[in-house]
Design a protein around this motif. Sequence first.
Motif, short mmCIF file in Angstrom:
data_model
loop_
_atom_site.label_atom_id
_atom_site.label_comp_id
_atom_site.label_asym_id
_atom_site.label_seq_id
_atom_site.Cartn_x
_atom_site.Cartn_y
_atom_site.Cartn_z
N GLY A 1 34.45 -41.80 -14.88
CA GLY A 1 33.11 -42.39 -14.80
C GLY A 1 33.08 -43.58 -13.86
N VAL A 2 34.08 -44.43 -13.95
CA VAL A 2 34.17 -45.58 -13.05
C VAL A 2 34.31 -45.10 -11.61
CG1 VAL A 2 35.63 -47.54 -12.39
CG2 VAL A 2 35.05 -47.17 -14.80
N ALA A 3 35.13 -44.08 -11.40
CA ALA A 3 35.30 -43.53 -10.05
C ALA A 3 33.98 -42.96 -9.52
CB ALA A 3 36.37 -42.44 -10.05
N GLU A 4 33.24 -42.26 -10.37
CA GLU A 4 31.97 -41.70 -9.93
C GLU A 4 30.95 -42.78 -9.58
OE1 GLU A 4 31.77 -37.30 -11.91
OE2 GLU A 4 31.00 -38.97 -13.11
N VAL A 5 30.87 -43.82 -10.40
CA VAL A 5 29.95 -44.92 -10.09
C VAL A 5 30.36 -45.57 -8.78
CG1 VAL A 5 29.15 -47.21 -10.81
CG2 VAL A 5 29.28 -45.35 -12.48
N GLY A 6 31.64 -45.79 -8.59
CA GLY A 6 32.13 -46.42 -7.35
C GLY A 6 31.85 -45.56 -6.13
N THR B 1 23.24 -39.15 -7.73
CA THR B 1 23.72 -38.23 -8.76
C THR B 1 25.05 -38.69 -9.33
OG1 THR B 1 22.57 -36.37 -7.70
CG2 THR B 1 24.38 -35.82 -9.19
N LEU B 2 25.95 -39.13 -8.45
CA LEU B 2 27.25 -39.63 -8.93
C LEU B 2 27.10 -40.89 -9.77
CD1 LEU B 2 29.54 -38.96 -5.86
CD2 LEU B 2 29.86 -38.08 -8.18
N ALA C 1 28.04 -45.45 -5.51
CA ALA C 1 27.57 -46.72 -4.94
C ALA C 1 27.98 -46.82 -3.47
CB ALA C 1 28.12 -47.89 -5.74
N ALA C 2 29.19 -46.39 -3.15
CA ALA C 2 29.65 -46.44 -1.76
C ALA C 2 28.84 -45.49 -0.88
CB ALA C 2 31.14 -46.10 -1.69
N LEU C 3 28.50 -44.32 -1.41
CA LEU C 3 27.67 -43.38 -0.63
C LEU C 3 26.31 -43.98 -0.32
CD1 LEU C 3 28.53 -40.03 -2.43
CD2 LEU C 3 28.97 -40.54 -0.01
N VAL C 4 25.77 -44.73 -1.26
CA VAL C 4 24.44 -45.32 -1.08
C VAL C 4 24.49 -46.60 -0.24
CG1 VAL C 4 22.53 -46.43 -2.32
CG2 VAL C 4 23.52 -44.30 -3.20
N ALA C 5 25.46 -47.47 -0.53
CA ALA C 5 25.43 -48.82 0.01
C ALA C 5 26.29 -49.05 1.26
CB ALA C 5 25.85 -49.82 -1.07
N LEU C 6 27.16 -48.10 1.58
CA LEU C 6 28.07 -48.32 2.70
C LEU C 6 27.94 -47.21 3.76
CD1 LEU C 6 31.26 -49.31 0.64
CD2 LEU C 6 29.61 -50.84 1.77
N PRO C 7 26.78 -47.10 4.38
CA PRO C 7 26.60 -46.01 5.35
C PRO C 7 27.57 -46.07 6.53
CG PRO C 7 24.77 -47.55 5.48
CD PRO C 7 25.59 -47.94 4.28
N ARG C 8 28.04 -47.25 6.88
CA ARG C 8 28.99 -47.36 7.99
C ARG C 8 30.38 -46.84 7.63
NH1 ARG C 8 27.47 -52.95 11.12
NH2 ARG C 8 25.30 -52.38 11.46
N CYS C 9 30.62 -46.70 6.35
CA CYS C 9 31.91 -46.17 5.86
C CYS C 9 31.76 -44.75 5.34
CB CYS C 9 32.45 -47.07 4.76
SG CYS C 9 32.77 -48.76 5.29
N LYS C 10 30.68 -44.08 5.72
CA LYS C 10 30.36 -42.80 5.11
C LYS C 10 31.43 -41.74 5.31
CE LYS C 10 27.47 -41.28 8.94
NZ LYS C 10 26.12 -40.99 9.36
N VAL C 11 32.11 -41.73 6.45
CA VAL C 11 33.12 -40.69 6.68
C VAL C 11 34.29 -40.81 5.70
CG1 VAL C 11 34.76 -39.73 8.33
CG2 VAL C 11 32.42 -40.23 9.05
N PRO C 12 34.94 -41.97 5.60
CA PRO C 12 36.02 -42.05 4.61
C PRO C 12 35.54 -41.89 3.17
CG PRO C 12 35.71 -44.19 5.69
CD PRO C 12 34.86 -43.19 6.41
N VAL C 13 34.34 -42.38 2.88
CA VAL C 13 33.79 -42.21 1.53
C VAL C 13 33.52 -40.73 1.28
CG1 VAL C 13 31.83 -42.74 0.01
CG2 VAL C 13 32.86 -44.54 1.40
N VAL D 1 19.48 -38.08 3.53
CA VAL D 1 18.87 -37.77 2.23
C VAL D 1 19.92 -37.13 1.32
CG1 VAL D 1 17.15 -36.33 1.06
CG2 VAL D 1 16.51 -37.64 3.10
N GLY D 2 20.71 -36.22 1.85
CA GLY D 2 21.75 -35.57 1.06
C GLY D 2 22.79 -36.55 0.57
N ARG D 3 23.20 -37.49 1.43
CA ARG D 3 24.18 -38.51 1.04
C ARG D 3 23.63 -39.40 -0.06
NH1 ARG D 3 24.43 -43.47 2.78
NH2 ARG D 3 23.20 -43.08 4.66
N LEU D 4 22.39 -39.84 0.11
CA LEU D 4 21.78 -40.71 -0.90
C LEU D 4 21.57 -39.98 -2.22
CD1 LEU D 4 19.21 -42.60 1.36
CD2 LEU D 4 21.41 -43.45 0.49
N ALA D 5 21.17 -38.72 -2.14
CA ALA D 5 20.98 -37.92 -3.36
C ALA D 5 22.31 -37.71 -4.08
CB ALA D 5 20.34 -36.58 -3.02
#
Length: 139
Positions: A54-59, A18-19, A62-74, A10-14
């Motif tokens: 802004g582009v970095a924040e959107v990216g 937010t980003l 989006a990675a925090l939401v859509a790439l849970p398998r990459c969550k550590v490096p993200v 939930v924290g990651r998705l929130a």
Amino acid sequence: MSIGSIARTVGRLALGGTLIFTGVSHLTVAREEFQAQVPSWVPVDPDLVVVLSGVAEVGLGAALVALPRCKVPVGWATGAFFVGIFPGNIAQYVEGKDGFGLDTDQARLTRLFFQPVLVAWALWSTEAWKTWREGRRNS
């Protein structure tokens, strides 16, 4: 799934949401407000800095939401991003620039204490810190 795992998800998705919201705001309705946070000593056009962040924040969002398998490096990248933009927050305080309702020195100073919270949120919600600690323990 444990309560801790659910809380982190939930924290990651929130944080991701937010980003994304903040990044889109950088690119649209709050562009001028964000320019107030660009330090005067940055040798790049403030609008370009706002667009790139802004582009970095959107990216990152989006990675925090859509790439849970990459969550550590993200998570590490997001934490590093928050560290990287911190000089802008310091400059806003030191230079006394208004923006986002931060129109007093006290408000701008108080905001500085929230940046470490964002770094911690990124590292906690993605298990980046936990993974790093476990890796050190197992070495």
